[in-house]
Scaffold this motif. Structure first.
Motif, PDB file in Angstrom:
ATOM      1  N   SER A   1     -24.095  33.260  -0.364  1.00 57.05           N
ATOM      2  CA  SER A   1     -24.778  33.769   0.816  1.00 57.05           C
ATOM      3  C   SER A   1     -26.131  34.390   0.500  1.00 57.05           C
ATOM      4  O   SER A   1     -27.058  34.291   1.297  1.00 57.05           O
ATOM      5  CB  SER A   1     -23.848  34.795   1.487  1.00 57.05           C
TER       6      SER A   1
ATOM      7  N   ARG B   1     -28.810  30.777   4.187  1.00 58.41           N
ATOM      8  CA  ARG B   1     -28.748  31.712   3.052  1.00 58.41           C
ATOM      9  C   ARG B   1     -29.882  32.725   3.169  1.00 58.41           C
ATOM     10  O   ARG B   1     -30.902  32.475   3.812  1.00 58.41           O
ATOM     11  CB  ARG B   1     -28.889  31.014   1.696  1.00 58.41           C
TER      12      ARG B   1
ATOM     13  N   ASN C   1     -21.732  28.334   3.483  1.00 58.30           N
ATOM     14  CA  ASN C   1     -21.700  29.797   3.430  1.00 58.30           C
ATOM     15  C   ASN C   1     -20.628  30.291   4.399  1.00 58.30           C
ATOM     16  O   ASN C   1     -20.767  30.143   5.603  1.00 58.30           O
ATOM     17  CB  ASN C   1     -23.077  30.352   3.825  1.00 58.30           C
TER      18      ASN C   1
ATOM     19  N   ALA D   1     -19.507  33.432   4.571  1.00 62.01           N
ATOM     20  CA  ALA D   1     -19.553  34.895   4.540  1.00 62.01           C
ATOM     21  C   ALA D   1     -19.035  35.521   5.838  1.00 62.01           C
ATOM     22  O   ALA D   1     -18.468  36.606   5.830  1.00 62.01           O
ATOM     23  CB  ALA D   1     -20.981  35.368   4.283  1.00 62.01           C
TER      24      ALA D   1
ATOM     25  N   SER E   1     -20.429  36.295  -0.323  1.00 61.11           N
ATOM     26  CA  SER E   1     -19.461  35.217  -0.100  1.00 61.11           C
ATOM     27  C   SER E   1     -19.188  34.514  -1.427  1.00 61.11           C
ATOM     28  O   SER E   1     -19.999  33.708  -1.880  1.00 61.11           O
ATOM     29  CB  SER E   1     -20.028  34.233   0.925  1.00 61.11           C
TER      30      SER E   1
END
Lengths: 801, 183
Positions: free
Chosen positions: A753, A686, A790, A792, A740
């Motif tokens: 994210s 992150r 995550n 993303a 995300s």
């Protein structure tokens, strides 16, 4: 160790990929080397060679004769090219393809793979439908600045060129970077100033005694460039250190620059800088230390500003004690700094982040006024500059022409532009008005939006507001190499090639202008991607404007044409073929250029070298500005207390931390977020949030933990970095992490994210520039609860992929 | 009043506090050599003039107003936009608004501004839209254009003469230039 093992190790160290070689074959490493081709190209992070073997990039090294101090970011370009986050085929959102529209499902449903023709036809139909409904004012070209890559075929230009030839579209006025200062500075100092070449490093090294980094962080920002960086500035900074220049850093963060220069740290409360400037000016006036002669000879309107400074016009005297309450910097420190600056040759390096806040228009104006009172404007090593942290600021200019880019051509009938950060208002508030530099702009009704080479879900503040707005449009089209968060919100996505998959040409740098680079195709286009140039040509075909668009020129024709105007071609007689073969051309920089001092001509003769202002002088007071009759922007610089900051005790009860969102260290905004380079700083995948030790204790969080950062506008996950380099009460999350959504079916869902713009406000700076105020943000922190992965950088669900 | 065939009457008179520019529908198509006060002078591209009468087959007598700065005539105090020059003598007292008459070849006049600036415009859009979208010339005052060009000419990598060339186009077509109605 037996000899065969020694040979093996020697060959591994020789630099090829892992080999399993029998020890007797001495030439094994050379075989792989000979099958590897070195192809030159250039990027926003520096000029490089891609080492290609069997059609794949096996390494990236820097062009050391053009990049003095390479950055690791450039090595991530190969990863980005083969990333799974590539858009592979043209796709259309399911409900849209089925003719159901359902803009409310944008970002929530799967895509369907289609043919190029299908996608192009649908996009063209959508444009025509919008034109029929509301004229070309219903078209919004959100493709913003030319930052996607340094070449000539900039996606925003290619998009603009297309729209201009079919009657125009709504575009962008100003920008996010200097949205407040850029429009304001011309009337004050006769130049935008924020992008202007200030001086040469040589002048600073020889003359500057005190360098004030007012929020500027050149060590960070110089890693990336609008053109192709040469990173020579880092060598210059070593000379600054040797010259014994005293550096003062005014910043809520003790940045890398502060650390490198061993700077004195004035850990100012974010948003209060103008108050500190006012107090310094007040002190200089009251002590008589200010340069009366400079003010009289070179400025206009000091007499109208003085009553404000002394508290005669508003009853509030702008003393250091007054500023202490606002800035949380001791009055004595403020006064001592003023003394230091006025009694030594001082260079004030202003930044751009300060003006990305409420009343941002006041920042540069106040710095210019302060510098005027100090009186060193136009002296070598003195004065002020707003570009010292940008594009190799301090680089001396070659004075020779490099190459430009493709042009967008004349605007169509519709050429209305809206201030950059008003994107959501444009979509949400048709018919409503916004003020900009004394004018009034009325928002048209937008039906169609196109984004190429940029990610609005990325640069636009208040992401949730934008997502909501985008769901109201008839059609959203994105042209991108990667599945950016904006691409995921589209109806139609066209896969574009990357710069590694096509030829292009670039220059470096904006001030030095001493390099032209061949950006050679390195690998074949992946999957079904096409060049932006081809995509827009195919779109233009559906409007009968394809001939106008291309003028029958191939990409190579354009590149040769652009190169033909260069000094290299005209004066040095280096043919295009010779240039392309070699990979770059280099220009000499004349010694004269190393003597350049901004405003020295004005200082020498303010009559014949008058500034391009109404009075020809630095306007501390502007009658033009006063005539606008705005309530939050007047005829002289002023302190306006922000609404969202640590001084708002009410709001702080809920959100006690001030969030700043600086430009990232390892990206250009959202670029490169989908590469391994991010591993250098991400925390559990992150975006990091920097927190002071005291604040970490207060919130019961520890280094390396994922937390939720939130306010009324949204919430995100971020990874905690506890550090003494940030002051109490302030947290920092670099902008640009890919958004995300945890649960896209829920409104205002949390971002997994760390996209900081879920937390920022889209409120404008003031009636003057209506620019972004991303740095005026308060937040709080709580435990994250259940944390999901995550995703993303994962492509969305696609049928037929 | 003496009447002399082929000779030109010169009139220079003060108009007081009128703005330098008056509404006009005729403009200089290309910077041209003219006769002011029977002496050599120049009228610069884009300058609005009023045709008073024909002088002969080729030439006409035109009239125009501007602000005097010695041998140069500008639209206003900032001396941003040049209208005319004289080789000898001055137009009037400094910053005086004056009406000037000149003899000029008809071929140098046009009533269609677009025609005058065609080439300049093409060059402007070519050089100035490589990084960002175009800003219409009317979107800034001439002084703002002066200020902006200082920064931008570096980025567009214009040679000095190209900056001059573009500067003329932008200021003539600016919000307070020769065509103020065109907003």
């Amino acid at each position: 160790m037996d000899s065969s093992r020694r040979d093996f190790l020697r060959k591994s160290v020789a630099g090829s990929a892992a080999l399993a070689v029998s020890g007797s074959s001495v030439g094994a490493a050379n075989i792989f080397e000979s099958r590897t081709v070195k192809i030159p190209s250039a990027s926003h992070f520096g000029a490089f060679y891609a080492h290609v073997r069997d059609g794949k990039i096996v390494d990236i090294t820097s062009q050391l004769d053009s990049d003095a101090n390479p950055t690791v970011i450039v090595k991530g370009l190969a990863d980005r090219n083969s990333s799974n986050s590539r858009v592979k085929y043209p796709v259309v959102r399911k409900s849209y393809l089925e003719g159901k529209g359902r803009g409310d499902l944008r970002g929530k449903e799967e895509f369907v793979r289609v043919s190029w023709d299908t996608a192009l036809d649908l996009a063209a139909d959508a444009i025509k439908r919008a034109q029929k409904k509301g004229g070309n004012e219903a078209l919004y070209n959100a493709s913003y600045g030319g930052w996607s890559m340094p070449g000539a075929f900039k996606p925003n230009v290619l998009a603009g060129r297309f729209f201009n030839q079919i009657g125009g579209a709504i575009g962008t006025a100003g920008e996010y970077s200097n949205g407040a200062a850029g429009p304001t500075n011309p009337a004050i100092v006769g130049d935008m100033e924020v992008y202007s070449i200030q001086t040469a490093h040589e002048q600073i090294i020889a003359n500057t005694k005190v360098l004030v980094l007012w929020g500027a962080d050149p060590y960070k920002t110089q890693r990336a460039g609008y053109s192709v960086p040469n990173h020579r500035c880092y060598d210059a900074y070593e000379e600054y250190k040797k010259a014994g220049i005293k550096v003062v850093l005014i910043d809520p963060i003790y940045t890398k620059s502060g650390q490198e220069f061993n700077a004195d740290w004035i850990k100012i409360r974010p948003g209060s800088d103008v108050a500190m400037m006012m107090a310094m000016m007040h002190y200089l006036y009251k002590t008589g230390k200010y340069d009366k002669a400079f003010i009289e000879k070179y400025t206009h309107g000091f007499d109208k500003f003085l009553p404000y400074l002394l508290g005669k016009s508003d009853g509030v005297e702008k003393t250091a004690a007054w500023a202490e309450k606002l800035t949380e910097i001791p009055a004595k420190t403020i006064e001592n700094l003023a003394d230091l600056m006025v009694s030594n040759r001082t260079m004030i390096a202003g930044n751009w982040a300060m003006q990305r806040a409420e009343h941002g228009e006041q920042v540069d104006w106040s710095i210019i006024t302060l510098a005027s009172m100090i009186g060193q404007v136009g002296l070598p090593g003195g004065g002020f500059g707003f570009s010292m942290h940008y594009e190799g600021g301090g680089d001396a200019a070659s004075g020779k022409r490099t190459v430009g880019g493709i042009s967008q051509g004349k605007g169509g009938e519709v050429s209305l532009t809206i201030p950059a950060s008003r994107m959501s208002d444009l979509i949400n508030k048709p018919g409503q008005k916004v003020t900009y530099k004394g004018k009034v702009i009325t928002y048209p009704k937008i039906e169609f939006m196109l984004s190429a080479g940029g990610s609005p879900i990325g640069h636009q503040p208040n992401t949730n507001e934008l997502i909501d707005a985008m769901r109201k449009l008839d059609t959203v089209v994105v042209v991108e190499p990667w599945w950016t968060p904006t691409a995921k919100m589209a109806d139609i996505v066209f896969p574009a090639t990357t710069t590694m998959e096509r030829d292009d040409i670039a220059s470096g740098m904006s001030y030095s202008n001493d390099r032209i680079y061949a950006m050679k195709q390195i690998v074949k286009p992946r999957y079904e991607s096409k060049d932006d140039y081809e995509i827009f040509t195919l779109l233009a075909k559906r409007f009968g404007t394809e001939k106008k668009y291309t003028r029958d020129r191939t990409a190579k024709d354009w590149l040769e044409g652009l190169y033909s105007k260069s000094y290299a071609r005209r004066e040095m007689n280096i043919t295009y073929e010779e240039f392309w073969d070699k990979g770059s051309v280099h220009y000499e920089i004349p010694d004269e250029a190393r003597k350049y001092v901004r405003h020295s001509a004005f200082r020498a003769d303010p009559v014949n070298n008058a500034l391009k202002t109404e009075t020809g002088k630095i306007q501390i007071f502007s009658e033009q500005f006063a005539s606008y009759n705005y309530k939050d922007f007047k005829g002289h610089p002023m302190w306006f207390e922000p609404t969202e900051w640590l001084g708002n005790k009410e709001l702080m009860k809920k959100y006690p931390l001030h969030l700043v969102s600086p430009h990232p260290t390892y990206r250009i905004h959202t670029q490169m977020d989908n590469t391994w380079v991010q591993n250098a700083h991400k925390v559990q995948g992150r975006e990091p949030i920097r927190v002071s030790p005291n604040d970490a204790k207060k919130f019961g969080i520890s280094d390396g933990e994922i937390v939720e950062v939130y306010n009324d506008r949204g919430s995100i996950l971020a990874g905690v970095v506890v550090t003494k380099t940030i002051r109490d009460g302030v947290v920092a999350i670099e902008e640009g992490a890919w958004y995300s959504p945890e649960d896209s079916t829920k409104a205002n869902t949390r971002c997994n994210s760390g996209q900081v713009n879920l937390l920022t406000s889209s409120r404008p700076t003031s009636q003057m520039a209506s620019a972004t105020t991303a740095n005026s943000t308060l937040v709080s922190i709580r435990k994250a609860g259940v944390v999901s992965p995550n995703v993303a950088y994962n492509p969305p669900k696609i049928q037929g992929a | 009043m003496k009447k002399v065939l082929g000779k030109i009457l010169i009139s220079l008179f003060v108009v007081g506090t009128l703005t330098a520019l008056v509404a006009s529908d005729t403009f200089i198509f290309q910077t041209a050599k003219v006769k002011i006060d029977n002496k050599e002078g120049s009228l610069y591209i884009g300058t609005p003039v009023k045709v008073l009468k024909s002088v002969d087959e080729k030439n006409v007598l035109v009239e125009f107003s501007g602000m005097a700065f010695g041998d140069k005539l500008y639209t206003g105090k900032t001396q941003s936009l040049l209208m005319a020059t004289k080789t000898e003598g001055s137009f009037g007292d400094k910053e005086q608004i004056v009406k000037v008459q000149a003899i000029i070849e008809k071929g140098y006049l046009s009533e269609v501004p677009e025609e005058i600036w065609e080439e300049h415009e093409e060059f402007f859009y070519e050089m100035c839209t490589q990084c960002h979208g175009a800003y219409k010339p009317q979107s800034h005052t001439m002084l703002e254009w002066d200020a902006i060009l200082q920064t931008m000419s570096g980025f567009a990598q214009l040679y000095e003469d190209e900056t001059e060339y573009l500067s003329r186009f932008l200021k003539a077509n600016s919000s307070n230039g020769f065509y103020p109605e065109q907003k």
